[in-house]
Scaffold this active site. Structure first.
Site, PDB file in Angstrom:
ATOM      1  N   SER A  28       3.686  -5.845  -3.377  1.00 12.15           N
ATOM      2  CA  SER A  28       4.084  -5.787  -4.781  1.00 12.15           C
ATOM      3  C   SER A  28       3.568  -6.993  -5.553  1.00 12.15           C
ATOM      4  O   SER A  28       3.033  -6.867  -6.665  1.00 12.15           O
ATOM      5  CB  SER A  28       5.605  -5.711  -4.893  1.00 12.15           C
ATOM      6  OG  SER A  28       6.096  -4.563  -4.246  1.00 12.15           O
ATOM      7  N   ASP A  54      -3.646  -0.611   0.001  1.00  8.93           N
ATOM      8  CA  ASP A  54      -3.251  -0.657  -1.406  1.00  8.93           C
ATOM      9  C   ASP A  54      -3.948  -1.789  -2.165  1.00  8.93           C
ATOM     10  O   ASP A  54      -4.423  -1.595  -3.285  1.00  8.93           O
ATOM     11  CB  ASP A  54      -1.734  -0.830  -1.519  1.00  8.93           C
ATOM     12  CG  ASP A  54      -1.000   0.508  -1.452  1.00  8.93           C
ATOM     13  OD1 ASP A  54      -1.599   1.484  -0.955  1.00  8.93           O
ATOM     14  OD2 ASP A  54       0.162   0.572  -1.887  1.00  8.93           O
ATOM     15  N   ASN A  96      -3.855   6.277  -2.467  1.00 10.07           N
ATOM     16  CA  ASN A  96      -2.453   6.591  -2.759  1.00 10.07           C
ATOM     17  C   ASN A  96      -1.707   5.313  -3.140  1.00 10.07           C
ATOM     18  O   ASN A  96      -0.523   5.156  -2.827  1.00 10.07           O
ATOM     19  CB  ASN A  96      -1.787   7.266  -1.557  1.00 10.07           C
ATOM     20  CG  ASN A  96      -0.468   7.935  -1.933  1.00 10.07           C
ATOM     21  OD1 ASN A  96      -0.196   8.196  -3.105  1.00 10.07           O
ATOM     22  ND2 ASN A  96       0.354   8.211  -0.941  1.00 10.07           N
ATOM     23  N   SER A 171      10.179   2.018 -12.016  1.00  9.56           N
ATOM     24  CA  SER A 171      10.108   0.772 -12.782  1.00  9.56           C
ATOM     25  C   SER A 171       8.663   0.336 -12.987  1.00  9.56           C
ATOM     26  O   SER A 171       8.383  -0.511 -13.844  1.00  9.56           O
ATOM     27  CB  SER A 171      10.880  -0.331 -12.058  1.00  9.56           C
ATOM     28  OG  SER A 171      10.258  -0.660 -10.819  1.00  9.56           O
ATOM     29  N   GLN A 172       7.726   0.914 -12.222  1.00  9.16           N
ATOM     30  CA  GLN A 172       6.326   0.525 -12.354  1.00  9.16           C
ATOM     31  C   GLN A 172       5.757   0.867 -13.722  1.00  9.16           C
ATOM     32  O   GLN A 172       4.818   0.214 -14.186  1.00  9.16           O
ATOM     33  CB  GLN A 172       5.485   1.177 -11.249  1.00  9.16           C
ATOM     34  CG  GLN A 172       5.759   0.603  -9.870  1.00  9.16           C
ATOM     35  CD  GLN A 172       4.945   1.289  -8.784  1.00  9.16           C
ATOM     36  OE1 GLN A 172       4.104   2.143  -9.076  1.00  9.16           O
ATOM     37  NE2 GLN A 172       5.199   0.922  -7.543  1.00  9.16           N
ATOM     38  N   ASP A 297      12.553   0.627  -1.126  1.00 10.71           N
ATOM     39  CA  ASP A 297      11.638   0.655   0.021  1.00 10.71           C
ATOM     40  C   ASP A 297      12.330   0.307   1.328  1.00 10.71           C
ATOM     41  O   ASP A 297      11.759   0.510   2.406  1.00 10.71           O
ATOM     42  CB  ASP A 297      10.457  -0.290  -0.222  1.00 10.71           C
ATOM     43  CG  ASP A 297       9.459   0.281  -1.222  1.00 10.71           C
ATOM     44  OD1 ASP A 297       9.514   1.496  -1.490  1.00 10.71           O
ATOM     45  OD2 ASP A 297       8.625  -0.492  -1.729  1.00 10.71           O
ATOM     46  N   ASN A 320      14.693   8.471  -6.883  1.00 11.80           N
ATOM     47  CA  ASN A 320      13.286   8.081  -7.033  1.00 11.80           C
ATOM     48  C   ASN A 320      12.500   8.209  -5.738  1.00 11.80           C
ATOM     49  O   ASN A 320      11.264   8.284  -5.758  1.00 11.80           O
ATOM     50  CB  ASN A 320      13.186   6.646  -7.532  1.00 11.80           C
ATOM     51  CG  ASN A 320      13.695   6.476  -8.948  1.00 11.80           C
ATOM     52  OD1 ASN A 320      14.329   7.367  -9.481  1.00 11.80           O
ATOM     53  ND2 ASN A 320      13.425   5.336  -9.558  1.00 11.80           N
ATOM     54  N   GLU A 325       5.374   7.984  -1.750  1.00 17.78           N
ATOM     55  CA  GLU A 325       4.203   8.516  -1.041  1.00 17.78           C
ATOM     56  C   GLU A 325       4.445   9.933  -0.536  1.00 17.78           C
ATOM     57  O   GLU A 325       3.523  10.731  -0.396  1.00 17.78           O
ATOM     58  CB  GLU A 325       3.821   7.602   0.119  1.00 17.78           C
ATOM     59  CG  GLU A 325       3.057   6.357  -0.276  1.00 17.78           C
ATOM     60  CD  GLU A 325       3.900   5.246  -0.848  1.00 17.78           C
ATOM     61  OE1 GLU A 325       3.392   4.120  -0.979  1.00 17.78           O
ATOM     62  OE2 GLU A 325       5.092   5.478  -1.182  1.00 17.78           O
ATOM     63  N   ARG A 328      10.696  11.090   0.297  1.00 16.17           N
ATOM     64  CA  ARG A 328      11.273  10.358   1.422  1.00 16.17           C
ATOM     65  C   ARG A 328      12.678  10.821   1.787  1.00 16.17           C
ATOM     66  O   ARG A 328      13.081  10.703   2.951  1.00 16.17           O
ATOM     67  CB  ARG A 328      11.262   8.851   1.135  1.00 16.17           C
ATOM     68  CG  ARG A 328       9.875   8.255   1.234  1.00 16.17           C
ATOM     69  CD  ARG A 328       9.858   6.765   1.002  1.00 16.17           C
ATOM     70  NE  ARG A 328       8.495   6.254   1.148  1.00 16.17           N
ATOM     71  CZ  ARG A 328       8.068   5.112   0.639  1.00 16.17           C
ATOM     72  NH1 ARG A 328       8.895   4.346  -0.063  1.00 16.17           N
ATOM     73  NH2 ARG A 328       6.816   4.726   0.805  1.00 16.17           N
ATOM     74  N   HIS A 374       3.510   5.302   5.195  1.00 18.42           N
ATOM     75  CA  HIS A 374       3.658   4.130   6.041  1.00 18.42           C
ATOM     76  C   HIS A 374       5.110   3.805   6.353  1.00 18.42           C
ATOM     77  O   HIS A 374       5.441   3.415   7.479  1.00 18.42           O
ATOM     78  CB  HIS A 374       2.990   2.930   5.368  1.00 18.42           C
ATOM     79  CG  HIS A 374       3.461   2.664   3.961  1.00 18.42           C
ATOM     80  ND1 HIS A 374       3.763   1.412   3.497  1.00 18.42           N
ATOM     81  CD2 HIS A 374       3.685   3.498   2.902  1.00 18.42           C
ATOM     82  CE1 HIS A 374       4.151   1.474   2.230  1.00 18.42           C
ATOM     83  NE2 HIS A 374       4.107   2.727   1.847  1.00 18.42           N
ATOM     84  N   ARG A 375       6.004   3.976   5.376  1.00 19.83           N
ATOM     85  CA  ARG A 375       7.394   3.594   5.605  1.00 19.83           C
ATOM     86  C   ARG A 375       8.122   4.559   6.540  1.00 19.83           C
ATOM     87  O   ARG A 375       9.014   4.161   7.285  1.00 19.83           O
ATOM     88  CB  ARG A 375       8.127   3.455   4.270  1.00 19.83           C
ATOM     89  CG  ARG A 375       7.460   2.449   3.372  1.00 19.83           C
ATOM     90  CD  ARG A 375       8.407   1.642   2.528  1.00 19.83           C
ATOM     91  NE  ARG A 375       7.655   0.713   1.681  1.00 19.83           N
ATOM     92  CZ  ARG A 375       7.186  -0.457   2.083  1.00 19.83           C
ATOM     93  NH1 ARG A 375       7.406  -0.872   3.316  1.00 19.83           N
ATOM     94  NH2 ARG A 375       6.491  -1.226   1.255  1.00 19.83           N
ATOM     95  N   LYS A 400      -1.495   1.114   4.983  1.00 19.67           N
ATOM     96  CA  LYS A 400      -1.278   1.077   3.540  1.00 19.67           C
ATOM     97  C   LYS A 400      -0.682  -0.254   3.100  1.00 19.67           C
ATOM     98  O   LYS A 400      -1.044  -0.786   2.056  1.00 19.67           O
ATOM     99  CB  LYS A 400      -0.370   2.225   3.122  1.00 19.67           C
ATOM    100  CG  LYS A 400      -0.272   2.414   1.623  1.00 19.67           C
ATOM    101  CD  LYS A 400       0.482   3.683   1.295  1.00 19.67           C
ATOM    102  CE  LYS A 400       0.311   4.044  -0.174  1.00 19.67           C
ATOM    103  NZ  LYS A 400       0.879   3.046  -1.093  1.00 19.67           N
TER     104      LYS A 400
END
Length: 420
Positions: A28, A54, A96, A171-172, A297, A320, A325, A328, A374-375, A400
Site C-alpha cells: 500500500s 503489484d 490485477n 477507500s482507494q 486484508d 467490500n 481480487e 473473498r 494471494h490472500r 502479487k
C-alpha cells in the site's frame, strides 16, 4: 521454493515455529509513494520498498508515462521526474493491481492527452465506476463502459473545485483523488457521499505519504478534505514493512505456540491491518463478533484462524471483500467448507465461522482453490499448520504482494511438498 509448482501440500510441523522473518515492504505504501514521487519534481529514493507483481505494474506504467524509475537493489526505487506525467501511446497494462489502476486513473486526468488503462481478466471484473463518475463531475472526460476497466481518460489537467465521491466500495477512490488533487490548478475539496468509507486507515496512509512529499491537505470535518495545489517535492522515504503480511506470521506463531521475530511490534505499524494482532493474540477465545471494516486484508487470516476457535465468530463490515481480487467472502466460505462441510456460512455480507478446536490434528485431504488471490493462498496455508492434507493450488499467486511467502514458511521449518 522460489518457483513453486502448480500446488503445494503443507505438512503440519511437529514443533513450534521459531525464527526470524524479514517482512516485505508495504504494498500500500510502496504504490502510493511511487506515484507521488512520479508526480514530484526531482529525484526521489524509496528504500525498504516492496518488489512484487503489484508494484512492478505500477513502476512499468510510470515508465510508460515518461518517468525514470530505477531499481538499484531488491528493496529500493529511485524515481526521477519533472512533475508532469507524459502521454503514452500504448495502454497501461496493470494486471490485477487495484491500487495502481485506481491511483493512475485519477492521475491520468493531469496528463494532457488520452490514457487507456487496462488489466487482466480479474481486473476487468473490479468496479471503478464511482471514481470515473467523480472525475466526470470534476470536468474530466473519463469512460469505463462496463463500470470496470478498461478505462479511458482524456486528460486536460485538473481545474480544482469540489467533488463528492462514493467510497462505499473502496477507500482507494478517495486516495486516488487526494493524490491527483495536489497537482490541480486550484484547491480541490473532496467529500464523501453519505459519509461512508471502506477502510479509513488507508486514507491516513495516503495523507502521510502526500505530506512526506510536500502535499498539503486539511480535514473538512470527519468526511472531507481540502487539498492545496502545491504539487510535490522529491524526497527520500523509508517504506514500512507490510502489516498484512505480518498477520500470517502472527497467526502461524499463535497456532503453533512458536516465536517468530518480524523485527517490530504491532504497535509500531501505521497500517490498519496491524490491529488484527490483538484478535490473533486472543485465540482460541477470539470474540464472537469481529468488525473487519478497518482491517479488510487481515480478514482471510482471521477467518482461517477462527476455524479452530473455541466458539463461532461472525465477521461484519466486510461487504467490500466481495470486490477484491476475488469475492473473498464467498471464497473463504467455500474453501473452509471444503475442509469440513458446515465450517462456514455466508449470512448476507457477514461471514460466520463455526470454530471447532477438534479440527487440530485431523487428516482432511483438501485441495484449496485460490482464485488467483494471494490472500486466499497465504491464509489457507495456515490451516495446513494444524490439519494434514491441505494442498494449496496455484501457490505462485502470492507473488502479487509477498513473493517470498513460501520461502519464509520453509525457513521456519514448515515442509512444503510440491506436486511432482
Amino acid at each position: 521454493m522460489t518457483d513453486p509448482a502448480s500446488a503445494l501440500t503443507i505438512v503440519p510441523p511437529e514443533q513450534p515455529l521459531v525464527g526470524r522473518v524479514v517482512l516485505p515492504g508495504s504494498k500500500s505504501i510502496t504504490n502510493r509513494m511511487l506515484l507521488i514521487a512520479a508526480l514530484a519534481h526531482g529525484t526521489s529514493r524509496l528504500t525498504g520498498a516492496l518488489k512484487s507483481d503489484d508494484t512492478i505494474h505500477m513502476a512499468a506504467a510510470l515508465r510508460q508515462l515518461g518517468v525514470a524509475v530505477e531499481e538499484p537493489d531488491a528493496t529500493s526505487f529511485v524515481v526521477t521526474a519533472t512533475g508532469e506525467l507524459q502521454p503514452s501511446d500504448a495502454p497501461l497494462f496493470l494486471g490485477n493491481a487495484g491500487t495502481a489502476m485506481r491511483f493512475l486513473t485519477a492521475a491520468a486526468a493531469t496528463i494532457r492527452g488520452t490514457t487507456v488503462l487496462d488489466g487482466d481478466a480479474h481486473m476487468r471484473k473490479r468496479p471503478i465506476a464511482p471514481l470515473v463518475e467523480a472525475l466526470r463531475r470534476m470536468g474530466v472526460a473519463a469512460d469505463a463502459p462496463t463500470s470496470c476497466p478498461p478505462v479511458t481518460v482524456a486528460g486536460t489537467g485538473l481545474s480544482g473545485g469540489r467533488v463528492v465521491v462514493d467510497a462505499g466500495l473502496s477507500s482507494q477512490y478517495v486516495s486516488a483523488l487526494l493524490i491527483a488533487a495536489a497537482c490541480a490548478e486550484a484547491p480541490v475539496e473532496i467529500a464523501l457521499a453519505g459519509g461512508d468509507i471502506g477502510a479509513r486507515g488507508y486514507i491516513d496512509l495516503t495523507l502521510a505519504a502526500m505530506a512526506r512529499f510536500g502535499g498539503e491537505v486539511a480535514p473538512m470535518g470527519e468526511t472531507g478534505w481540502r487539498v492545496e495545489p502545491t504539487g510535490y517535492r522529491a524526497a527520500e522515504a523509508m517504506v514500512e514493512p507490510d502489516a498484512s503480511a505480518a498477520t500470517y506470521l502472527w497467526a502461524a506463531e499463535t497456532l503453533t505456540g512458536g516465536k517468530i521475530d518480524i523485527g517490530l511490534s504491532a504497535d509500531r505499524f501505521s497500517q490498519p491491518d496491524a490491529k488484527a494482532q490483538a484478535l490473533i493474540a486472543a485465540y482460541p477465545q477470539m470474540p464472537a463478533t469481529i468488525d473487519g471494516s478497518q482491517m479488510q486484508d487481515a480478514v482471510p487470516t482471521l477467518a482461517v484462524l477462527a476455524a479452530f476457535n473455541a466458539q463461532p465468530v461472525r465477521f461484519t463490515g466486510i461487504a467490500n471483500l466481495r470486490v477484491k481480487e476475488c469475492d473473498r467472502i464467498r471464497a473463504l466460505a467455500t474453501e473452509l467448507n471444503r475442509i469440513r462441510p458446515g465450517l462456514a456460512e455466508e449470512q448476507g455480507d457477514d461471514l460466520v465461522i463455526h470454530g471447532d478446536p477438534d479440527l487440530v490434528g485431523q487428516t482432511l485431504p483438501t485441495s484449496i482453490e485460490t482464485y488467483a488471490d494471494h490472500r486466499i493462498a497465504m491464509a489457507f496455508a495456515l490451516a495446513g499448520l494444524k490439519i494434514a492434507g491441505i494442498r494449496i493450488l496455484d501457490p505462485g499467486c502470492v507473488a502479487k504482494t509477498y513473493p517470498g511467502y513460501w520461502d519464509a514458511l520453509a525457513s521456519l521449518g514448515v515442509r512444503l511438498l510440491p506436486d511432482t
